[in-house]
Design a protein around this motif. Sequence first.
Motif, mmCIF file in Angstrom:
data_model
loop_
_atom_site.group_PDB
_atom_site.id
_atom_site.type_symbol
_atom_site.label_atom_id
_atom_site.label_comp_id
_atom_site.label_asym_id
_atom_site.label_seq_id
_atom_site.Cartn_x
_atom_site.Cartn_y
_atom_site.Cartn_z
ATOM 1 N N UNK A 63 -21.143 -6.801 -3.935
ATOM 2 C CA UNK A 63 -20.574 -7.187 -5.223
ATOM 3 C C UNK A 63 -19.378 -8.080 -4.916
ATOM 4 N N UNK A 64 -19.263 -9.233 -5.580
ATOM 5 C CA UNK A 64 -18.277 -10.220 -5.150
ATOM 6 C C UNK A 64 -16.834 -9.837 -5.461
ATOM 7 N N UNK A 98 1.184 -8.341 -3.413
ATOM 8 C CA UNK A 98 1.128 -7.234 -4.367
ATOM 9 C C UNK A 98 0.170 -6.155 -3.894
ATOM 10 N N UNK A 99 -0.983 -6.568 -3.377
ATOM 11 C CA UNK A 99 -1.976 -5.597 -2.910
ATOM 12 C C UNK A 99 -1.442 -4.786 -1.737
ATOM 13 N N UNK A 233 -6.937 0.363 3.650
ATOM 14 C CA UNK A 233 -6.119 0.597 2.457
ATOM 15 C C UNK A 233 -6.005 -0.665 1.602
ATOM 16 N N UNK A 234 -5.777 -1.807 2.259
ATOM 17 C CA UNK A 234 -5.629 -3.050 1.508
ATOM 18 C C UNK A 234 -6.979 -3.499 0.941
ATOM 19 N N UNK A 238 -7.730 -4.203 -2.995
ATOM 20 C CA UNK A 238 -8.312 -5.451 -3.503
ATOM 21 C C UNK A 238 -9.585 -5.176 -4.303
ATOM 22 N N UNK A 239 -10.419 -4.280 -3.789
ATOM 23 C CA UNK A 239 -11.663 -3.939 -4.475
ATOM 24 C C UNK A 239 -11.380 -3.314 -5.836
ATOM 25 N N UNK A 240 -10.388 -2.440 -5.899
ATOM 26 C CA UNK A 240 -10.070 -1.730 -7.140
ATOM 27 C C UNK A 240 -9.517 -2.676 -8.199
ATOM 28 N N UNK A 241 -8.644 -3.598 -7.790
ATOM 29 C CA UNK A 241 -7.944 -4.443 -8.761
ATOM 30 C C UNK A 241 -8.570 -5.830 -8.919
ATOM 31 N N UNK A 242 -9.532 -6.157 -8.079
ATOM 32 C CA UNK A 242 -10.236 -7.428 -8.228
ATOM 33 C C UNK A 242 -9.445 -8.640 -7.819
ATOM 34 N N UNK A 243 -8.685 -8.557 -6.749
ATOM 35 C CA UNK A 243 -7.826 -9.660 -6.340
ATOM 36 C C UNK A 243 -8.448 -10.629 -5.353
#
Length: 395
Positions: A63-64, A98-99, A233-234, A238-243
Amino acid sequence: MNSVTQVINEAHLSANSTLGKCTEIEVYGEPLNPSINYSSAYAFKTIEELGAYHENKFDSVRYTRDSSLIVRQLEHYFGLMHSDHSALMFNSGMGAISACFSALVTSKSRIVTFGSFYRKSLSIFLSYQKNFGIEYINVLGLEELENLNSKDTIVLIESPSNPFLELVDIKAVRSALPDATIILDTTFQGLLNSKSGYQGIDIVLGSCTKYIGGHNDLLAGYVVCQNKSLYSKVWDERSMRGGIIDNQSAYLLLRSLRTYDLRVNKTLDNMSHVLKFLADSSVVESIYYPGQYENAAQSGLFESEHYHGGGVVTFRVSKNVTLNQNLETLCSTKMAPSFGAVDSLVEIPMYMSHWGKSLDEVKKLGLDERTVRFSVGNEPIQYILNDLVKLLKIK
């Protein structure tokens, strides 16, 4: 009348292949540029195949929002440029920083920074302090690090710093804080500009919008982690917040990497002429550049740590220079934020980044209405010097 869906499905079924691979074409050569796949999701033929992805999610795609083929290619290159450590690409430099802090900060954390640095990074830490009671300390000297060593201490080092291009002695910081997590923002360094290879740093990050992108046409950031625990962790953050960086920007960034050396070398050549011009000017009162002029006391640190000082110089002009009016007369140089691109850019930080603040407020940051930040581009050097003549015109 056939529907579009029916036509596509029938073509797909008759080809007995996945969508996009229905036509057999004899290809004898290889493309010089990578393909851009805009798919937001990747299909799996079996549960076993899907299970294999989950067992190897850091090096695969599903998933992108997590990853894509072209982003993986970028991350491979950035990893190689950082001693083959694990890299992650983001949709901006601020997305990257931020991430990292979102992934690492806990209720016990203490955040430590040094002197003047990017105001948007500062806003993150002030927000943590205000909203969650996280301890935040900005130090001006290494002697202030005494008693701050802890596994709960997270340090941000921006070196060179914005906008006065000062350096931080990373080895001394690591010596004083052996248990801390140290994050280095290399945005003003650019790529491959560390002689020490970032020894003693846990996370290296930066904005790709600047030197790396280099054309003022994309936003991106990167993070390189020195161990798998930090990387995981990073990655999860990124995956959680879509960055993650989008595929179009990733393609443009791959393109920019191929011209990076040419652009930076031209910038550095132009910078040598700009520095001489500023040093010879009777209306320039002070010049800030890594290891030189007002930062000459750091020349030894600069020589030991960096190959070059980059394409940004900050300087202060005398009171009889009509800066505000002169900005309107420039030709090739533009008044705009950002730096490190093929375009020469100029700004007065008091107005560009601190609009609405009083002179007394910005003076606390070392700024005033006569402080200029200039990013040297790739134009013919005479274009740049002609604009500097106009910029420094007196009453």
